[in-house]
Design a protein around this motif. Structure first.
Motif, mmCIF file in Angstrom:
data_model
loop_
_atom_site.group_PDB
_atom_site.id
_atom_site.type_symbol
_atom_site.label_atom_id
_atom_site.label_comp_id
_atom_site.label_asym_id
_atom_site.label_seq_id
_atom_site.Cartn_x
_atom_site.Cartn_y
_atom_site.Cartn_z
ATOM 1 N N TYR A 228 -140.769 -67.949 1.137
ATOM 2 C CA TYR A 228 -142.063 -67.562 1.698
ATOM 3 C C TYR A 228 -142.731 -66.531 0.792
ATOM 4 O O TYR A 228 -142.084 -65.592 0.324
ATOM 5 N N CYS A 229 -144.024 -66.714 0.572
ATOM 6 C CA CYS A 229 -144.794 -65.809 -0.278
ATOM 7 C C CYS A 229 -145.845 -65.067 0.548
ATOM 8 O O CYS A 229 -146.452 -65.638 1.453
ATOM 9 N N LYS A 239 -145.661 -71.570 -7.213
ATOM 10 C CA LYS A 239 -145.083 -72.466 -6.211
ATOM 11 C C LYS A 239 -144.181 -73.537 -6.826
ATOM 12 O O LYS A 239 -143.024 -73.699 -6.422
ATOM 13 N N GLN A 240 -144.686 -74.269 -7.802
ATOM 14 C CA GLN A 240 -143.911 -75.372 -8.377
ATOM 15 C C GLN A 240 -142.652 -74.899 -9.101
ATOM 16 O O GLN A 240 -141.574 -75.483 -8.914
ATOM 17 N N GLN A 243 -140.048 -74.173 -6.475
ATOM 18 C CA GLN A 243 -139.538 -75.414 -5.880
ATOM 19 C C GLN A 243 -138.577 -76.115 -6.830
ATOM 20 O O GLN A 243 -137.521 -76.608 -6.416
ATOM 21 N N LYS A 249 -138.647 -75.611 -0.032
ATOM 22 C CA LYS A 249 -140.076 -75.536 0.237
ATOM 23 C C LYS A 249 -140.573 -74.119 -0.031
ATOM 24 O O LYS A 249 -139.891 -73.143 0.279
ATOM 25 N N VAL A 250 -141.770 -74.014 -0.592
ATOM 26 C CA VAL A 250 -142.401 -72.718 -0.810
ATOM 27 C C VAL A 250 -143.642 -72.657 0.076
ATOM 28 O O VAL A 250 -144.554 -73.473 -0.064
ATOM 29 N N MET A 252 -146.609 -70.155 2.360
ATOM 30 C CA MET A 252 -147.309 -68.885 2.461
ATOM 31 C C MET A 252 -147.142 -68.316 3.873
ATOM 32 O O MET A 252 -147.142 -69.069 4.854
#
Length: 289
Positions: A228-229, A239-240, A243, A249-250, A252
């Motif tokens: 989580y960001c 993100k990528q 992952q 999963k990333v 927000m």
């Protein structure tokens, strides 16, 4: 519970995020959001919308929570002998902090202690001390009291985002996840297992490779469910790589996902896609003491 108007504000290197909420027993209403920059020399610039309110909704605020810039705080992880008395533990914690800060004086600081891991067999706990200068808290309280506003909670911005994560994504209490709080000058990373912080690190390398290495250091051999960001400056290209590196999963941290039941803030859509920037402000505003 009577109706309260609570504001949460967090700041990082000249950028602040403000959320104003109306809280009742069974309803939390979003009243206002604001993202603004430091346009002056006032050290409490991030409170300017509350200390000198121009909007009617801001004049209703009863209490304020503040998420301090992670760069304004001392964070130190170390083992602590749990057989020590409270007084001796306190002395040891201040001794640890004095080794980090030149000219450190215990009377000038207050701290909060987070127990990350405890080993009763070895009678040692791994702890994270979070310290801030007392004068900074005093100035906050003094300026707010002049406007008849109570100071609710002051904490490191990371822990406001953590509160938003746990409240809006309650499923993480049964998972192993990583929470990133991304400021303009650093990345703070926590390993949260079962809804509890177990390991913490921070780094100043905000490149994708730097963040991946920092997360690897925190995760070690733990199998992650999600990442989580949150924060005011999440790198757009992160993100990528996360992952790819962890196969997780990333996501927000949207602090409005479950915490807010209604809204009268007509400009909410202008903040679509950047809700994570308000994770700390909202989390601390709604956190119970």
């Amino acid at each position: 519970m009577s109706k309260e108007c609570i504001a949460g504000v967090s700041y990082s290197q000249g950028l602040a995020h403000l959320a104003v909420l109306e809280v009742k027993e069974k309803e939390t209403k979003l009243l206002h959001l604001e993202e603004f920059i430091n346009a002056g020399q006032n050290p409490l610039w991030y409170l300017e919308y509350l200390l000198e309110p121009k909007l009617r909704v801001l004049k209703k605020v009863d209490k304020v929570s503040v998420g301090l810039d992670m760069a304004d705080i001392i964070l130190h992880q170390f083992p602590l002998d749990i057989t020590l008395s409270k007084e001796n533990q306190n002395e040891h914690i201040h001794w640890e902090l004095s080794n980090l800060v030149e000219g450190y004086q215990s009377k000038d600081y207050i701290y909060d202690l987070h127990v990350l891991e405890s080993n009763p067999e070895n009678q040692v706990a791994e702890v994270l001390a979070v310290a801030v200068k007392q004068l900074q808290i005093y100035r906050l309280q003094e300026n707010l009291e002049r406007k008849k506003i109570a100071l609710h909670i002051v904490d490191a911005a990371y822990f406001g985002a953590e509160q938003s994560l746990l409240t809006n994504f309650p499923e993480v209490k049964n998972k192993s996840v990583v929470l990133l709080y991304c400021s303009h000058n650093r990345i703070d990373v926590g390993l949260e297992i079962g809804g509890t912080l177990k390991k913490y690190r921070y780094g100043i390398d905000r490149t994708a490779d730097g963040v991946v290495e920092l997360v690897k250091d925190v995760v070690d051999n733990v199998t992650l469910n999600e990442i989580y960001c949150s924060g005011p400056a999440v790198p757009s290209d992160i993100k990528q790589p996360l992952q790819n590196a962890f196969g997780s999963k990333v996501l927000m941290v949207n602090p409005f996902r479950q915490m807010i039941t209604t809204s009268t803030f007509i400009s909410y859509d202008t903040f679509a896609g950047i809700e994570h920037r308000f994770a700390s402000a909202v989390g601390l505003a709604l956190k119970q003491i």
